[in-house]
Design a protein around this motif. Structure first.
Motif, PDB file in Angstrom:
ATOM      1  N   LEU A 179       0.800  -1.262   0.113  1.00  0.00           N
ATOM      2  CA  LEU A 179      -0.114   0.049  -0.173  1.00  0.00           C
ATOM      3  C   LEU A 179       0.938   1.291   0.078  1.00  0.00           C
ATOM      4  N   TYR A 180       0.350   2.279  -0.618  1.00  0.00           N
ATOM      5  CA  TYR A 180       0.845   3.492  -0.836  1.00  0.00           C
ATOM      6  C   TYR A 180      -0.019   4.758  -1.202  1.00  0.00           C
ATOM      7  N   ASN A 181       0.364   6.026  -1.115  1.00  0.00           N
ATOM      8  CA  ASN A 181      -0.656   6.942  -1.510  1.00  0.00           C
ATOM      9  C   ASN A 181      -0.119   7.859  -2.649  1.00  0.00           C
ATOM     10  N   HIS A 182       0.590   8.714  -2.338  1.00  0.00           N
ATOM     11  CA  HIS A 182       1.267   9.502  -3.493  1.00  0.00           C
ATOM     12  C   HIS A 182       2.487   8.971  -4.320  1.00  0.00           C
ATOM     13  N   ASP A 183       3.128   8.226  -3.401  1.00  0.00           N
ATOM     14  CA  ASP A 183       4.574   7.924  -3.884  1.00  0.00           C
ATOM     15  C   ASP A 183       4.495   6.362  -3.967  1.00  0.00           C
ATOM     16  N   ALA A 184       4.589   5.726  -5.013  1.00  0.00           N
ATOM     17  CA  ALA A 184       4.577   4.416  -5.267  1.00  0.00           C
ATOM     18  C   ALA A 184       5.949   3.596  -5.441  1.00  0.00           C
ATOM     19  N   ARG A 185       7.220   4.145  -5.122  1.00  0.00           N
ATOM     20  CA  ARG A 185       8.017   3.822  -5.655  1.00  0.00           C
ATOM     21  C   ARG A 185       8.523   2.502  -5.164  1.00  0.00           C
ATOM     22  N   LEU A 186       8.662   2.417  -3.427  1.00  0.00           N
ATOM     23  CA  LEU A 186       8.868   1.236  -2.999  1.00  0.00           C
ATOM     24  C   LEU A 186       7.830   0.202  -3.205  1.00  0.00           C
ATOM     25  N   ALA A 187       6.571   0.508  -3.180  1.00  0.00           N
ATOM     26  CA  ALA A 187       5.617  -0.786  -3.371  1.00  0.00           C
ATOM     27  C   ALA A 187       5.788  -1.266  -4.622  1.00  0.00           C
ATOM     28  N   GLU A 188       5.923  -0.605  -5.743  1.00  0.00           N
ATOM     29  CA  GLU A 188       5.977  -0.853  -7.393  1.00  0.00           C
ATOM     30  C   GLU A 188       7.440  -2.026  -7.231  1.00  0.00           C
ATOM     31  N   ARG A 189       8.465  -1.254  -6.635  1.00  0.00           N
ATOM     32  CA  ARG A 189       9.607  -2.108  -6.863  1.00  0.00           C
ATOM     33  C   ARG A 189       9.621  -3.320  -6.185  1.00  0.00           C
ATOM     34  N   LEU A 190       8.895  -3.193  -4.768  1.00  0.00           N
ATOM     35  CA  LEU A 190       8.917  -4.541  -4.072  1.00  0.00           C
ATOM     36  C   LEU A 190       7.831  -5.519  -4.730  1.00  0.00           C
ATOM     37  N   ALA A 191       6.873  -5.151  -5.445  1.00  0.00           N
ATOM     38  CA  ALA A 191       5.960  -5.985  -6.175  1.00  0.00           C
ATOM     39  C   ALA A 191       6.660  -6.759  -7.226  1.00  0.00           C
ATOM     40  N   GLU A 192       7.562  -6.015  -7.709  1.00  0.00           N
ATOM     41  CA  GLU A 192       8.545  -6.691  -8.808  1.00  0.00           C
ATOM     42  C   GLU A 192       9.359  -7.868  -8.203  1.00  0.00           C
ATOM     43  N   THR A 193      10.082  -7.372  -7.076  1.00  0.00           N
ATOM     44  CA  THR A 193      11.141  -8.356  -6.537  1.00  0.00           C
ATOM     45  C   THR A 193      10.472  -9.602  -5.783  1.00  0.00           C
ATOM     46  N   PHE A 194       9.367  -9.473  -5.197  1.00  0.00           N
ATOM     47  CA  PHE A 194       8.631 -10.421  -4.510  1.00  0.00           C
ATOM     48  C   PHE A 194       8.004 -11.273  -5.320  1.00  0.00           C
ATOM     49  N   HIS A 195       7.418 -10.774  -6.535  1.00  0.00           N
ATOM     50  CA  HIS A 195       6.882 -11.699  -7.541  1.00  0.00           C
ATOM     51  C   HIS A 195       7.902 -12.501  -8.104  1.00  0.00           C
ATOM     52  N   ALA A 196       8.941 -11.988  -8.166  1.00  0.00           N
ATOM     53  CA  ALA A 196      10.165 -13.138  -8.915  1.00  0.00           C
ATOM     54  C   ALA A 196      10.534 -14.108  -8.134  1.00  0.00           C
ATOM     55  N   ALA A 197      10.527 -13.783  -6.716  1.00  0.00           N
ATOM     56  CA  ALA A 197      11.069 -14.761  -5.817  1.00  0.00           C
ATOM     57  C   ALA A 197       9.884 -15.732  -5.103  1.00  0.00           C
ATOM     58  N   ASN A 198       8.655 -15.195  -5.398  1.00  0.00           N
ATOM     59  CA  ASN A 198       7.440 -15.795  -4.984  1.00  0.00           C
ATOM     60  C   ASN A 198       6.314 -15.939  -6.050  1.00  0.00           C
ATOM     61  N   GLY A 223       6.359   8.829   6.251  1.00  0.00           N
ATOM     62  CA  GLY A 223       7.075   8.688   4.998  1.00  0.00           C
ATOM     63  C   GLY A 223       7.004   9.746   3.704  1.00  0.00           C
ATOM     64  N   GLU A 224       5.860  10.419   3.493  1.00  0.00           N
ATOM     65  CA  GLU A 224       5.518  11.268   2.453  1.00  0.00           C
ATOM     66  C   GLU A 224       6.317  12.526   2.678  1.00  0.00           C
ATOM     67  N   ARG A 225       6.048  12.961   3.946  1.00  0.00           N
ATOM     68  CA  ARG A 225       6.591  14.348   4.436  1.00  0.00           C
ATOM     69  C   ARG A 225       7.967  14.488   4.336  1.00  0.00           C
ATOM     70  N   ARG A 226       8.718  13.320   4.497  1.00  0.00           N
ATOM     71  CA  ARG A 226      10.169  13.215   4.558  1.00  0.00           C
ATOM     72  C   ARG A 226      10.718  12.885   3.228  1.00  0.00           C
ATOM     73  N   GLY A 227       9.780  12.669   2.404  1.00  0.00           N
ATOM     74  CA  GLY A 227      10.103  12.286   0.971  1.00  0.00           C
ATOM     75  C   GLY A 227      10.941  11.070   0.997  1.00  0.00           C
ATOM     76  N   ILE A 228      10.957  10.156   1.945  1.00  0.00           N
ATOM     77  CA  ILE A 228      11.593   8.846   2.064  1.00  0.00           C
ATOM     78  C   ILE A 228      10.845   7.729   1.371  1.00  0.00           C
ATOM     79  N   PRO A 229      11.507   6.830   0.655  1.00  0.00           N
ATOM     80  CA  PRO A 229      10.474   5.502   0.139  1.00  0.00           C
ATOM     81  C   PRO A 229      10.094   4.662   1.267  1.00  0.00           C
ATOM     82  N   HIS A 230       8.563   4.456   0.994  1.00  0.00           N
ATOM     83  CA  HIS A 230       8.003   3.869   2.150  1.00  0.00           C
ATOM     84  C   HIS A 230       6.915   2.783   1.503  1.00  0.00           C
ATOM     85  N   VAL A 231       6.540   1.856   2.291  1.00  0.00           N
ATOM     86  CA  VAL A 231       5.522   0.858   1.928  1.00  0.00           C
ATOM     87  C   VAL A 231       4.576   0.319   3.351  1.00  0.00           C
ATOM     88  N   LEU A 232       3.350   0.247   3.129  1.00  0.00           N
ATOM     89  CA  LEU A 232       2.456  -0.462   4.204  1.00  0.00           C
ATOM     90  C   LEU A 232       2.474  -1.879   3.652  1.00  0.00           C
TER      91      LEU A 232
END
Length: 271
Positions: A179-198, A223-232
């Protein structure tokens, strides 16, 4: 961050009530910083049993089933700092803003919570000041220190979801939500790496719900206010309701998280 000064000498938490904040591996060297806002089921002694049957405290309405075990195991595997919240979300939801209607619920997935039915403004504020506020102040201080050090930083909030909503009959038949709101960076990248492994696991973005500024707190504020990559992370709770499942899912998540983090290192110049 909304903050109240606790000038009221009447306290909710008394001697014998647990501290709302628990640190695990606070000096962990990983760039990944873990939180688990719905880890605990504690209820302040002053609130009794909240007026509900004991078995209700075993349901997802009281805490995120299995999330603490997954978070602890991830902390160990990643050498990551982890901060846990010890009180039940039926006392106060520490992943909701103070203004959110469901910060203190009167009904959750078909269960009425009598003690919450007529919470006064002062009582609501007291729960926030003594439980919600210390958690997020601790997170903020830790993240401030890490950003000031100039080291890479990513925020991962660990949760779980029920496969079946009792009140509506809604079925959630996937295993992992990112899950994410305005910043999808980590969620989308994790979706790729997780799917490749699982490849046998169904992963969905922004399911079973979508993060926003009204219904969520940790991701927007830290997360968002700091501008750091994040995911729930949301893991289906029937998969992690015992120690074996928790360890298995920590194993599933750890490698993909590390791979995702390698290409997503947050800003190093503070806020």
């Amino acid at each position: 961050m909304l903050r109240f000064a606790d000038r009221d000498t009447t306290r909710l938490l008394q001697a014998g009530d647990p501290d709302p904040v628990e640190w695990i591996n606070s000096t962990g060297r990983s760039a990944i910083f873990l939180t688990c806002e719905h880890a605990g089921r504690a209820v302040p002694a002053a609130l009794g049993d909240l007026g509900i049957a004991a078995e209700e405290m075993d349901r997802h309405i009281a805490y995120d089933v299995g999330a603490e075990g997954v978070a602890r195991a991830l902390s160990e595997r990643l050498d990551a700092a982890l901060i846990l919240q010890r009180y039940s979300r039926l006392v106060i939801d520490c992943n909701r803003p103070f203004e959110a209607k469901d910060c203190i619920v009167t009904t959750s997935d078909g269960t009425v919570v009598p003690v919450n039915a007529e919470v006064t403004d002062k009582e609501r504020q007291r729960r926030y000041v003594e439980i919600h506020q210390p958690l997020h102040e601790a997170i903020a201080v830790a993240l401030d220190q890490r950003q000031a050090s100039g080291k890479p930083l990513l925020l991962v909030s660990v949760h779980s979801f029920t496969p079946l909503m009792r009140a509506t009959g809604a079925v959630r038949d996937f295993e992992l939500g990112l899950l994410y709101n305005h910043d999808a960076r980590l969620a989308e990248r994790l979706a790729e790496t997780f799917h490749a492994a699982n490849p046998d696991v169904t992963v969905k973005l922004n399911a079973p719900y979508h993060v926003d500024d009204i219904s969520d707190y940790t991701i927007p504020v830290h997360g968002e206010r700091r501008g750091i990559p994040h995911v729930l992370l949301e893991v289906r709770n029937d998969l992690i309701n015992d120690a074996r499942g928790q360890q298995e899912w920590a194993d599933r998540l750890a490698g993909p998280l590390l791979l995702a983090a390698e290409t997503l290192e947050g800003p190093t110049d503070g806020r």
